[in-house]
Design an enzyme around this catalytic site. Structure first.
Site, PDB file in Angstrom:
ATOM      1  N   VAL A  14      -2.230   4.918   9.384  1.00 53.35           N
ATOM      2  CA  VAL A  14      -2.196   4.442  10.833  1.00 53.35           C
ATOM      3  C   VAL A  14      -1.038   4.922  11.442  1.00 53.35           C
ATOM      4  CG1 VAL A  14      -2.510   2.426  12.533  1.00 53.35           C
ATOM      5  CG2 VAL A  14      -3.776   2.568  10.193  1.00 53.35           C
ATOM      6  N   LYS A 205      -9.597 -11.181   9.893  1.00 50.74           N
ATOM      7  CA  LYS A 205      -9.947 -10.916  10.995  1.00 50.74           C
ATOM      8  C   LYS A 205     -10.691 -12.032  11.571  1.00 50.74           C
ATOM      9  CE  LYS A 205      -9.928  -6.304   9.478  1.00 50.74           C
ATOM     10  NZ  LYS A 205     -11.012  -4.876   8.710  1.00 50.74           N
TER      11      LYS A 205
HETATM   12  N1  HSE Z   1      -9.732  -2.132   4.505  1.00 52.58           N
HETATM   13  C1  HSE Z   1     -10.482  -2.366   5.784  1.00 52.58           C
HETATM   14  C2  HSE Z   1     -11.729  -2.138   5.831  1.00 52.58           C
HETATM   15  C3  HSE Z   1      -9.855  -1.538   7.073  1.00 52.58           C
HETATM   16  O1  HSE Z   1     -12.425  -1.625   4.817  1.00 52.58           O
HETATM   17  O2  HSE Z   1     -12.391  -2.084   6.725  1.00 52.58           O
HETATM   18  C4  HSE Z   1      -8.617  -2.454   7.495  1.00 52.58           C
HETATM   19  O3  HSE Z   1      -8.619  -3.791   7.772  1.00 52.58           O
END
Ligand code: HSE
Length: 428
Positions: A14, A205
């Site tokens: 990123v 998230k």
């Molecule tokens: N590892 C995460 C995914 C992306 O597979 O969506 C970053 O949060």
């Protein structure tokens, strides 16, 4: 034109994408945003990576003190990931009056309260669009575009790795372990896949997104979490025949009993918009009381998609006279008295192996009934195995988690009728 100096901490995937966007779009930001954006400092120890991206050695440092004392740096972008040293670096930057932009979902899910408190105390900004669903602009949608709505529910496919695995299992009829290994070989899944496949990443998230959606802090420990490592191709196929697609869904709902926040494998109707989200793509499906249904779809990971979210935060923060802070009490454990409902309700799919003889169904139905679980459909599959067992699929009407679990415990005791209960999948 306003000058905006950026420091990037960490030039991984990123970080690299962010650096590329910032340098390649410099003229664009000047022309359309009236901002002179320049990368003034990069904290990275990997010389090969610095060379690969063509970073001017004059702006490279290994020392956070050098970054935060640089008067040309206005915004510090943390892209190291994990808790430490990312957390200390962010706190230090905020205390030095720098605005911070990050993609670090784990850190926010666990220490948002502390970081926001420091940002407020120092009148600096803290922005994290890239922390949830990569390039999909879900955070700003929630904070800037939904003011006319109370959000009733949020449902999302917010982890690309698990969606890739489930899609492959469904499309190619392969087992979880086999698909995971292939995905790791191709670099689509991490060497240690736990955070993704066991639902931690999605839970981080969801705690952030549901806090913003419901304007109430949703502490991470209130998020029920179950991953996909026990999902079988058999259930994916049986579900398909019944009209369902299996997804690792992150679900947040406002209910009279309190907020429900959960991540688990879920059957959704094949016609649901989320069922068509395949491979590593992500999507978030919102229901607002005035707007109705909205779905945002896109790439939830990757250098440029996530870099896009990071840079949008940079441009957003650069143009802000007053910084944005969340409108709810952002203490560690959230606001006192706010209720969360862990006895959530939905329909359930159960697969079990039972003895094929008279009276078995009646016993199972009796255990369901005595726990107030109403059956919607019962399907017996195939002919008896050598041990006399057959597969039985049960679909329930909407019931609550405690009732179905009590019913399962009772059914497990029916040892003269039931060989094993092999799967319990929630149906939305
Ligand atoms: N590892 C995460 C995914 C992306 O597979 O969506 C970053 O949060």
């Amino acid at each position: 034109m306003k000058k905006v100096g950026i420091a990037i901490l960490g030039l991984g995937t990123v970080g690299g994408g962010t650096y590329q966007i910032l340098t390649s779009k410099k003229q664009y930001f000047a022309k359309y945003h009236n901002l002179d954006v320049s990368v003034e400092s990069v904290l990275e120890i990997n010389e090969a990576r610095l060379k690969q991206l063509g970073v001017d050695p004059a702006i490279v440092t290994k020392n956070i003190a050098e970054v935060v004392s640089n008067p040309n740096v206005d915004i510090v972008v943390e892209l190291i990931g994990g808790i430490e040293a990312a957390k200390s670096f962010i706190i230090t930057a905020l205390k030095h009056g720098k605005t911070v932009v990050t993609a670090n979902k784990e850190l926010i899910a666990k220490y948002w309260h502390e970081i926001e408190e420091t940002a407020k105390a120092n009148h600096t900004g803290f922005y994290f669009e890239a922390s949830c669903v990569g390039g999909v602009p879900i955070i700003r949608t929630l904070t800037e575009s939904m003011q006319a709505n109370e959000i009733i529910s949020i449902k999302g496919i917010i982890n690309g790795t698990t969606n890739y695995i489930l899609t492959k299992m469904a499309d190619e009829g392969r087992d979880f372990e086999e698909v995971l290994k292939a995905a790791q070989k191709k670099g689509y899944a991490e060497a240690d896949p736990t955070a993704d496949v066991e639902g931690f990443d999605a839970a981080y998230k969801l705690s952030i997104l549901s806090s913003l959606a419901f304007n109430v802090k949703v502490p991470l420990d209130k998020v029920y979490r179950e991953g996909i490592s026990k999902v079988t191709k058999e259930d994916i196929f049986l579900g398909k025949e019944l009209g369902y697609t299996l997804k690792l869904l992150a679900i947040g709902k406002k209910t009279p009993a309190g907020s429900e926040v959960r991540v688990h494998p879920t059957f959704i109707k094949n016609e649901h918009p989320l069922a068509s989200v395949k491979g590593s793509f992500n999507a978030v499906y919102l229901v607002g009381d005035n707007v109705g249904e909205i779905m945002l779809y896109g790439k939830g990971a990757g250098a440029l998609p996530t870099g896009s979210a990071v840079v949008s935060d940079i441009i957003f923060a650069a143009g802000k006279a007053d910084h944005f802070y969340v409108p709810f009490i952002n203490s560690k454990d959230g606001e006192k008295g706010v209720r969360f409902n862990d006895d959530f309700s939905c329909e359930y799919y159960l697969r079990m192996s039972v003895i094929d003889k008279p009276g078995v169904l009646a016993k199972i139905a009796g255990a369901m009934g005595s726990n107030n679980v109403s059956l919607r459909e019962v399907i017996q599959r195939g002919t008896a195995q050598q041990d006399g067992s057959v597969t039985l699929i049960l679909l329930t009407h909407i019931t609550n988690e405690k009732s179905i679990k009590a019913a399962i415990r009772e059914i497990e005791k029916l040892t003269d009728a039931v060989v094993s209960i092999d799967a319990m999948i929630r149906v939305e």
